[in-house]
Write a protein that holds these residues in place. Structure first.
Motif, PDB file in Angstrom:
ATOM      1  N   LYS A  25       0.831  -1.198   0.000  1.00  0.00           N
ATOM      2  CA  LYS A  25       0.000   0.000   0.000  1.00  0.00           C
ATOM      3  C   LYS A  25       0.874   1.260   0.000  1.00  0.00           C
ATOM      4  CE  LYS A  25      -4.093  -0.284   1.412  1.00  0.00           C
ATOM      5  NZ  LYS A  25      -5.389  -0.366   2.059  1.00  0.00           N
ATOM      6  N   ARG A  26       2.005   1.209   0.709  1.00  0.00           N
ATOM      7  CA  ARG A  26       2.939   2.343   0.727  1.00  0.00           C
ATOM      8  C   ARG A  26       3.457   2.621  -0.681  1.00  0.00           C
ATOM      9  NH1 ARG A  26       5.185   4.339   4.981  1.00  0.00           N
ATOM     10  NH2 ARG A  26       4.770   2.464   6.180  1.00  0.00           N
ATOM     11  N   ARG A  27       3.836   1.550  -1.403  1.00  0.00           N
ATOM     12  CA  ARG A  27       4.308   1.726  -2.780  1.00  0.00           C
ATOM     13  C   ARG A  27       3.211   2.299  -3.673  1.00  0.00           C
ATOM     14  NH1 ARG A  27       7.500  -2.853  -1.606  1.00  0.00           N
ATOM     15  NH2 ARG A  27       5.844  -4.304  -2.120  1.00  0.00           N
ATOM     16  N   ALA A  28       1.976   1.846  -3.480  1.00  0.00           N
ATOM     17  CA  ALA A  28       0.853   2.354  -4.279  1.00  0.00           C
ATOM     18  C   ALA A  28       0.626   3.835  -4.008  1.00  0.00           C
ATOM     19  CB  ALA A  28      -0.410   1.557  -3.974  1.00  0.00           C
ATOM     20  N   ILE A  29       0.694   4.230  -2.741  1.00  0.00           N
ATOM     21  CA  ILE A  29       0.507   5.640  -2.378  1.00  0.00           C
ATOM     22  C   ILE A  29       1.582   6.487  -3.028  1.00  0.00           C
ATOM     23  CG2 ILE A  29       0.685   7.273  -0.451  1.00  0.00           C
ATOM     24  CD1 ILE A  29      -0.747   5.098   1.270  1.00  0.00           C
ATOM     25  N   LEU A  30       2.835   6.071  -2.918  1.00  0.00           N
ATOM     26  CA  LEU A  30       3.934   6.857  -3.481  1.00  0.00           C
ATOM     27  C   LEU A  30       3.886   6.894  -5.002  1.00  0.00           C
ATOM     28  CD1 LEU A  30       6.756   5.715  -1.062  1.00  0.00           C
ATOM     29  CD2 LEU A  30       5.491   7.878  -1.042  1.00  0.00           C
ATOM     30  N   ALA A  31       3.468   5.792  -5.631  1.00  0.00           N
ATOM     31  CA  ALA A  31       3.352   5.771  -7.094  1.00  0.00           C
ATOM     32  C   ALA A  31       2.263   6.727  -7.561  1.00  0.00           C
ATOM     33  CB  ALA A  31       3.055   4.358  -7.577  1.00  0.00           C
ATOM     34  N   ARG A  32       1.136   6.736  -6.860  1.00  0.00           N
ATOM     35  CA  ARG A  32       0.051   7.654  -7.221  1.00  0.00           C
ATOM     36  C   ARG A  32       0.485   9.103  -7.040  1.00  0.00           C
ATOM     37  NH1 ARG A  32      -5.704   5.689  -6.529  1.00  0.00           N
ATOM     38  NH2 ARG A  32      -5.602   3.454  -6.843  1.00  0.00           N
ATOM     39  N   ARG A  40      -5.986  13.749  -1.386  1.00  0.00           N
ATOM     40  CA  ARG A  40      -7.382  13.300  -1.256  1.00  0.00           C
ATOM     41  C   ARG A  40      -7.725  12.220  -2.278  1.00  0.00           C
ATOM     42  NH1 ARG A  40     -10.451  16.228   2.262  1.00  0.00           N
ATOM     43  NH2 ARG A  40      -9.606  18.223   2.894  1.00  0.00           N
ATOM     44  N   GLN A  41      -7.247  12.364  -3.500  1.00  0.00           N
ATOM     45  CA  GLN A  41      -7.498  11.339  -4.521  1.00  0.00           C
ATOM     46  C   GLN A  41      -6.851  10.012  -4.119  1.00  0.00           C
ATOM     47  OE1 GLN A  41      -5.766  13.515  -7.795  1.00  0.00           O
ATOM     48  NE2 GLN A  41      -7.776  13.781  -8.780  1.00  0.00           N
ATOM     49  N   ILE A  42      -5.635  10.101  -3.608  1.00  0.00           N
ATOM     50  CA  ILE A  42      -4.930   8.894  -3.174  1.00  0.00           C
ATOM     51  C   ILE A  42      -5.677   8.245  -2.020  1.00  0.00           C
ATOM     52  CG2 ILE A  42      -2.793   7.997  -2.178  1.00  0.00           C
ATOM     53  CD1 ILE A  42      -1.368  10.397  -3.593  1.00  0.00           C
ATOM     54  N   SER A  43      -6.161   9.063  -1.098  1.00  0.00           N
ATOM     55  CA  SER A  43      -6.899   8.562   0.056  1.00  0.00           C
ATOM     56  C   SER A  43      -8.132   7.781  -0.383  1.00  0.00           C
ATOM     57  CB  SER A  43      -7.300   9.726   0.963  1.00  0.00           C
ATOM     58  OG  SER A  43      -8.145   9.298   1.987  1.00  0.00           O
ATOM     59  N   ARG A  44      -8.899   8.357  -1.295  1.00  0.00           N
ATOM     60  CA  ARG A  44     -10.104   7.678  -1.790  1.00  0.00           C
ATOM     61  C   ARG A  44      -9.752   6.401  -2.542  1.00  0.00           C
ATOM     62  NH1 ARG A  44     -11.535  12.418  -4.565  1.00  0.00           N
ATOM     63  NH2 ARG A  44     -11.793  13.964  -2.949  1.00  0.00           N
TER      64      ARG A  44
END
Length: 81
Positions: A25-32, A40-44
């Motif tokens: 999930k950390r990698r997904a957040i940083l990639a986004r 906010r988009q990443i959070s959703r």
């Protein structure tokens, strides 16, 4: 109470709240974020709170070359107005 904690530790158990963000999930957040998505988009999109996303992003700013560098040093941003 202390004896119970010691006994649990001897049995290999740990206490506390489990982490919300694992490595995937950390990698997904940083990639986004690298793609330019807002916090906010990443959070959703990832299903975690805005605060957690913000913490992950700011913890992983290790140099001034990425798109997140303005979060770490807003006063020294080199963007032209």
């Amino acid at each position: 109470m202390q004896h119970g904690l010691e006994a649990a530790k001897r049995q290999g158990r740990t206490g506390g709240r489990p982490p919300v963000v694992d490595d995937d999930k950390r990698r997904a957040i940083l990639a986004r974020r690298d793609e330019g998505q807002s916090i906010r988009q990443i959070s959703r999109g990832t299903g975690v709170s805005v605060g957690v996303v913000h913490r992950v992003v700011t913890e992983n700013v290790d140099d001034d070359s990425g798109p997140c560098s303005e979060l770490a040093h807003p006063a020294t941003s080199t963007s032209v107005s």
